[in-house]
Every structure is written in structure tokens, then in C-alpha cells.
Design a protein around this motif. Structure first.
Motif, PDB file in Angstrom:
ATOM      1  N   GLU A   1      74.895  50.593  31.104  1.00 45.64           N
ATOM      2  CA  GLU A   1      75.909  51.812  30.815  1.00 45.64           C
ATOM      3  C   GLU A   1      75.904  52.622  32.032  1.00 45.64           C
ATOM      4  O   GLU A   1      76.909  53.166  32.237  1.00 45.64           O
ATOM      5  N   GLU A   2      74.728  52.685  32.773  1.00 44.95           N
ATOM      6  CA  GLU A   2      74.777  53.476  33.971  1.00 44.95           C
ATOM      7  C   GLU A   2      75.768  52.752  34.860  1.00 44.95           C
ATOM      8  O   GLU A   2      76.413  53.410  35.577  1.00 44.95           O
ATOM      9  N   LEU A   3      75.867  51.388  34.782  1.00 47.08           N
ATOM     10  CA  LEU A   3      76.712  50.738  35.774  1.00 47.08           C
ATOM     11  C   LEU A   3      78.278  50.982  35.368  1.00 47.08           C
ATOM     12  O   LEU A   3      78.909  51.247  36.411  1.00 47.08           O
ATOM     13  N   ILE A   4      78.304  50.968  34.121  1.00 45.54           N
ATOM     14  CA  ILE A   4      79.847  51.367  33.811  1.00 45.54           C
ATOM     15  C   ILE A   4      80.221  52.780  34.339  1.00 45.54           C
ATOM     16  O   ILE A   4      81.380  52.946  34.714  1.00 45.54           O
ATOM     17  N   GLU A   5      79.261  53.670  34.195  1.00 42.62           N
ATOM     18  CA  GLU A   5      79.735  55.044  34.757  1.00 42.62           C
ATOM     19  C   GLU A   5      80.004  55.083  36.320  1.00 42.62           C
ATOM     20  O   GLU A   5      80.929  55.556  36.608  1.00 42.62           O
ATOM     21  N   GLU A   6      79.362  54.064  37.022  1.00 43.31           N
ATOM     22  CA  GLU A   6      79.691  53.906  38.369  1.00 43.31           C
ATOM     23  C   GLU A   6      80.994  53.162  38.528  1.00 43.31           C
ATOM     24  O   GLU A   6      81.742  53.496  39.473  1.00 43.31           O
ATOM     25  N   LEU A   7      81.147  52.221  37.792  1.00 42.27           N
ATOM     26  CA  LEU A   7      82.464  51.461  37.850  1.00 42.27           C
ATOM     27  C   LEU A   7      83.741  51.942  37.967  1.00 42.27           C
ATOM     28  O   LEU A   7      84.769  51.998  38.234  1.00 42.27           O
TER      29      LEU A   7
END
Ligand SMILES: Nc1ncnc2c1ncn2[C@@H]1O[C@H](COP(=O)(O)OP(=O)(O)O)[C@@H](O)[C@H]1O
Ligand SMILES: [Mg+2]
Lengths: 312, 270
Positions: free
Chosen positions: B206-212
Motif C-alpha cells: 500500500e505504501e508503494l501504491i502511494e508512491e506509484l
């Protein structure tokens, strides 16, 4: 109580059949080894048969068996693997694909003598004679030869290779193909880089096992190329241009001797079958040993690749 | 809730809140498998550089919806597609569309992590390789950049040659993300990417999606309402192959326009 009793009987029966199979194998191998081990000497392995095959060795038959097996692999393996790739990866489940699949499966069950007759009719009389006619200058291709015997064996093992390869390909998870396509890979890139590397172990072991089956067959080569007795090896010396040297090469247009056929003629056609008995045993032992080595190779490959797959 | 989400409820369907233009657009899309219609008349805009969540009960056509964008849904089966699916205005079902190029632009993460049984390096290098990269320097660079983007670099940089199968489930899914990022996509599709993961691995994704979302257009299918609420800017609710409602995520979760949406997100069915 009654159920318990049935259970015990069933177990005993199953165990009994398993032991019967084991026993039969041991007896068979045992009698071959007992009868044949004494004959096996360096001379037996390296000399030609003499005195109406009651003496001498079986080198030409060993040589012929190895040559024809290799030739068969060269012809059948690429063809079979390509056909399986087409069937599994490209043809999908269309009507044509189903027809091909069904015929391949049926072909795998056809008796080997039928392949032998097919070999004579198709390879020698049709293809061989046609080549001769176009070429002119007498009979060369249109007669029994190692080339045609190997081709006939190749046709025999082809469906087995196809079925085994198709099985190995189908075992590769669909999710890996999907991942590959989703990254923009073409079908061929997916086959080359994702499917084949994973299926390789299965393809190789399946192929070796089918080849070891073909290597012991007599019927397909009966009329297509093997010789009762050949005092020479099927070798020609080809001159290398401008050097004056010549290199020996296996001549695929020559006839050849072969182990299983050799056993067959010693047992049935020899003027003194009893006198050839030890040589029959020895020859059988060598044939079984060669087959066994092939199977061993298949097993060790499988083990190696399985381990490799896990750690790669 | 982040982004430009408005707090006031807005009329359903027509709601197109953000300044961001549509990257992917569905125009009256119906999609059928042999003997089974999976989507009927779906019209939906997916805004650029935003995260769009697709929610709905099992079998309602969520996977079909996102797999129709990169045309993975049609692999191994016959399908019939009506209406238009466009990326940057170009119809992806137009004749002569280059599927290789389409799928390079639209990456996908699957429900179950599906790394190839190859080394970590080879997994990430797979995409660049098939798209023609072969210089070792380029590959090394692409692999490192992608693994960093997927927040996996520090964990694997000393063992790039070991098998991807030795990684944990969460690491495998991040590896798959790195594999997607390595081909430089514009749109990233995720089909329930966390459904097989533990809470900690889920949080990292989820953190990654935030960055993506800063660089990519993300479409994520999820069964998890909290996840949709946490990660997405827009949420679309799908039911029986039909789009019931799409709106800013906050609106969907606070004041949905359709009764069925409310029933679904409050757990009354599905
Ligand atoms: N390859 C396929 N062939 C036939 N029917 C399919 C196929 N894939 C999905 N379906 C059907 O289409 C409908 C939608 O499936 P899917 O898009 O996977 O739904 P979801 O992802 O929301 O669970 C389901 O009824 C499913 O059975
Ligand atoms: Mg799904």
C-alpha cells in the motif's frame, strides 16, 4: 469384522502382485546375467561374429545399435518437440488441434510391425526410389539402409516424444505464461524464455525414456535396414579435398547389424541355435545394459533439473 | 483522505471530479466469454496519475474489466468485445493494435505473486530483455532502479543471483512489481495484489501504491474495503458486470448515491 477381513485380504493380494512383479523382474534379469555374464569379455565386445555366429563377438551389432539410436534421436527429437510446442502453445483447443491430439495418441498404440511395413512402403519404396529415379544411375537410396531404419524408428517414437513433451509443457503454470504476456512478450518469446526452460527436464527425461523404448525394437528395422550378417562396419572413408586425407564416417546408406535383431536371428535362423545360446545371453545382457544406462541417464537428469529448478 | 477529493456528495455516475484527464476510458464496454457475458455497458474514466479502485462481489467482472485494458482477458479463449476501451484516446481493440507495445505500456500485478523460477535479477531483467535491451550496463541499471522503486533493493542486492522462489510471498509480489516497473509502463493494473499477503506485507504494498501514483496511473481491484478507502482516489463499484457507481473514494464511502453501493460497503451483501 467383515470389513476388517476384506481389508486384510485386499492388502495381501495387492502386496502379492507387487512382489510377483518384483520377482519376475529379478528372475528375468538374474537369468540373463547368469547366462550372459560369463561370455562378456573384451573380445566379445570388440570382435565380429565368426563361424556361423557361434564364436567371436558382437561389436558390429553394438556399433549399429548405437548409430541407429543416435540417428533416430536426431530425426525424432526436434520434430517431436516442435510438434508438441505447436500443439500445446499455438493450436489451443480448436477442432484441428483435437484431431491432431487424438491421432498422436492413437499412433502411440500402433504395433511396431506396422511401423516396419510403413517404413518399407513409405521410406524405401516411395521416398528412396523417388530419389533414385530423379538422381538416375541405379539403386542407392531405394533399398534397406540405416537411414531408413532410423527414420522408421523415429516415426515409432515420435508420438511418444510428442505426448511426453506435451505433458511437460502443460505442467508449466498458466500464471507464468500470463505474466510473460502481460510484460509484452510474444508467444514465441514466452515459449522460449518461460515455458521451455521449465519444461526442459520433463522433455528430456520423457524423450530419453521413449528413445530407450525405440532402441530395443526389432520389428521396425526388420525390413528397413538391418543385416543378418555384415562382415564390415557401415563406414565409408570420405576424402577431404586438397589434403589427400580421408576421414571415416558412418554411412547411413549402408546396412547394419543390431543387437535385438542379432538375438532374434541367432535364436531362430542359426544352423546351430544351441551353440549360439551363450552368445544370445551375452547379447541380451548388453542390450539390457544399454537400455538401463539410458534410463539411468533420464533419472539422473530429472533429479538434477528438479534440484536446479528449485534453486535457480 | 488525500488528494482533491470533495467532501460534498455529488450526483452519481456523472461525477468526474478531478482535474486529471482520463488516461484509460471505457465507453459502453460489453465483454463476453463463450456462453458468459462478464461486462455489460460499462462506461468509466480512469484518471491519469491517480489510483482507481474497483470493488464488487466475486464474479462481478472486476478482473475482466482490468484485463480488458491490456487484452490479457482474451488469452486462451474466444471473447467478444463491444464498445471502446481507450488509452490516451486510442482504441486498444482497433485492428492493427500492437499488443506488445500495449502491454509494455500497461503493466499488471496478479492476485498470486507469479515470479518466474529464475534468479531475482533475471525476473526483473525479463521485460527489458524481451523489449530488446541487451547491454549488461543497461540491464544492471534497469534492474537496480526497478528494485529500488519496489522497495526491494536493500533486501536482495547481495543475492540477485538466487532464485526468486526463495523470497517470501510479500517479497515475491514486490519483485513482480519491480518486473513490471522495469519496462517503464504508464498504467499499472493490480488484481487483488494483497489477497494472499499478511498485514505487514500488505501495508508495504500500500505504501508503494502511494508512491506509484505520482508517476503512474494505477487501477487496483480489491476485496478489502479499507484498502480501497486507504489507497485510492476514485472508487468504482461493479455488480453483475455493470458499473453501479463511480466517484471520489471519500464520496463512495461516506455518501454513496446508490443504495446497492451502500449495502455492499457496509457489508450487507457480497
Ligand atoms: N476465461 C473465462 N472463460 C469463461 N468465463 C470466464 C472466464 N473468466 C471469467 N469468466 C466469468 O466471467 C465472470 C466475471 O469473472 P471475473 O472478471 O474473473 O470476476 P471477478 O474478478 O470480479 O471475480 C465470472 O462469472 C466468471 O465465471
Ligand atoms: Mg478476480
Amino acid at each position: 469384522m467383515k470389513r476388517r477381513f476384506v481389508e486384510t485380504i485386499a492388502l495381501a493380494l495387492l502386496r502379492g502382485t507387487a512382489f510377483a512383479v518384483l520377482l519376475a523382474t529379478i528372475l528375468l534379469i538374474g537369468s540373463i546375467v547368469r547366462g550372459g555374464a560369463g561370455v562378456i569379455t573384451w573380445e566379445f565386445l570388440s570382435a565380429t561374429p565368426t563361424e556361423g555366429m557361434t564364436h567371436g563377438g558382437i561389436f558390429p551389432a553394438i556399433f549399429g545399435t548405437i548409430c541407429i539410436t543416435l540417428l533416430m534421436i536426431v530425426m525424432a527429437l526436434p520434430l517431436g518437440v516442435c510438434a508438441a510446442i505447436y500443439m500445446v502453445e499455438y493450436a489451443g483447443s480448436s477442432g484441428l488441434a483435437r484431431v491432431i491430439r487424438a491421432s498422436v495418441n492413437n499412433l502411440a498404440g500402433v504395433p511396431s510391425i506396422v511401423f516396419g511395413l510403413f517404413g518399407v512402403g513409405f521410406f524405401i519404396l516411395f521416398i528412396g526410389r523417388s530419389i533414385d529415379r530423379v538422381r538416375g544411375g541405379g539403386l542407392l537410396f531405394g533399398q534397406p539402409a540405416m537411414l531408413w531404419a532410423a527414420a522408421t524408428l523415429a516415426v515409432l517414437v515420435l508420438p511418444v516424444i510428442i505426448v511426453n513433451t506435451a505433458e511437460a509443457l502443460t505442467a508449466v503454470p498458466r500464471s507464468h505464461r500470463e505474466a510473460s504476456f502481460a510484460l509484452g512478450a510474444t508467444r514465441w518469446q514466452t515459449v522460449r524464455r518461460v515455458v521451455l526452460p521449465q519444461a526442459r527436464a520433463g522433455i528430456l527425461t520423457g524423450s530419453i525414456l521413449s528413445v530407450s523404448r525405440g532402441a530395443g525394437e526389432t520389428a521396425p528395422i526388420l525390413f528397413t535396414g538391418c543385416a543378418y550378417f555384415l562382415p564390415r562396419l557401415p563406414i565409408v572413408h570420405l576424402g577431404v579435398p586438397f589434403t589427400g586425407l580421408s576421414v571415416p564416417m558412418v554411412n547411413p546408406l549402408d546396412q547394419f547389424m543390431e543387437l535385438s535383431y542379432h538375438i532374434f536371428i541367432m535364436a531362430t535362423q542359426s544352423t546351430d541355435a544351441a551353440a549360439t545360446r551363450p552368445i544370445q545371453y551375452g547379447t541380451t545382457l548388453i542390450l539390457v545394459a544399454l537400455t538401463f544406462i539410458l534410463n539411468l541417464a533420464a533419472i539422473s537428469l530429472r533429479v538434477r533439473y528438479r534440484r536446479g529448478l528449485e534453486s535457480r | 483522505m488525500k488528494s482533491s477529493a470533495m467532501v460534498t456528495p455529488r450526483p452519481a455516475r456523472e461525477a468526474v471530479s478531478n482535474a486529471s484527464p482520463a488516461k484509460v476510458a471505457f465507453g459502453g464496454v460489453s465483454f463476453s466469454y463463450p456462453g458468459r457475458q462478464a461486462l455489460s455497458g460499462v462506461t468509466l474514466d480512469v484518471p491519469e496519475r491517480r489510483v482507481t479502485a474497483i470493488i464488487g462481489p466475486s464474479g462481478c467482472g472486476k478482473s475482466t474489466l482490468i484485463k480488458s485494458i491490456n487484452r490479457i482477458a482474451e488469452i486462451g479463449t474466444e471473447v467478444k468485445v463491444e464498445g471502446r476501451v481507450t488509452i490516451d484516446g486510442q482504441d486498444v481493440y482497433a485492428p492493427g493494435v500492437d499488443l506488445v507495445d500495449l502491454r509494455r505500456r500497461v503493466g499488471m500485478l496478479f492476485q498470486k505473486a507469479n515470479p518466474f523460477p529464475k534468479s531475482i535479477f533475471e525476473n526483473v531483467a525479463f521485460g527489458p530483455r524481451i523489449h530488446g535491451a541487451s547491454r549488461a550496463g543497461d540491464l544492471d541499471q534497469a534492474v537496480e532502479r526497478s528494485l529500488r522503486q519496489a522497495a526491494l533493493w536493500d533486501e536482495v542486492k547481495d543475492r540477485l543471483g538466487t532464485s526468486a522462489m526463495e523470497l517470501s510471498g510479500g517479497q515475491q509480489q514486490r519483485l513482480c512489481l519491480a518486473r513490471v516497473l522495469a519496462v517503464d509502463p504508464e498504467v499499472i493494473l493490480m488484481d487483488e495484489p494483497c489477497s494472499a499477503l499478511d498485514p505487514i506485507s500488505t501495508a508495504r504494498i500500500e505504501e508503494l501504491i502511494e508512491e506509484l501514483r505520482e508517476r503512474y496511473t494505477v487501477v487496483i481491484v480489491t476485496h478489502n474495503m479499507q484498502q480501497a478507502a486507504r489507497v485510492s482516489d476514485r472508487t468504482a463499484f461493479l455488480l453483475n458486470g455493470q458499473l453501479v457507481e463511480v466517484d471520489d473514494t471519500e464520496t463512495i464511502f461516506t455518501t454513496p448515491a446508490d443504495r446497492r453501493t451502500e449495502d455492499y460497503i457496509t457489508g450487507r451483501f457480497g
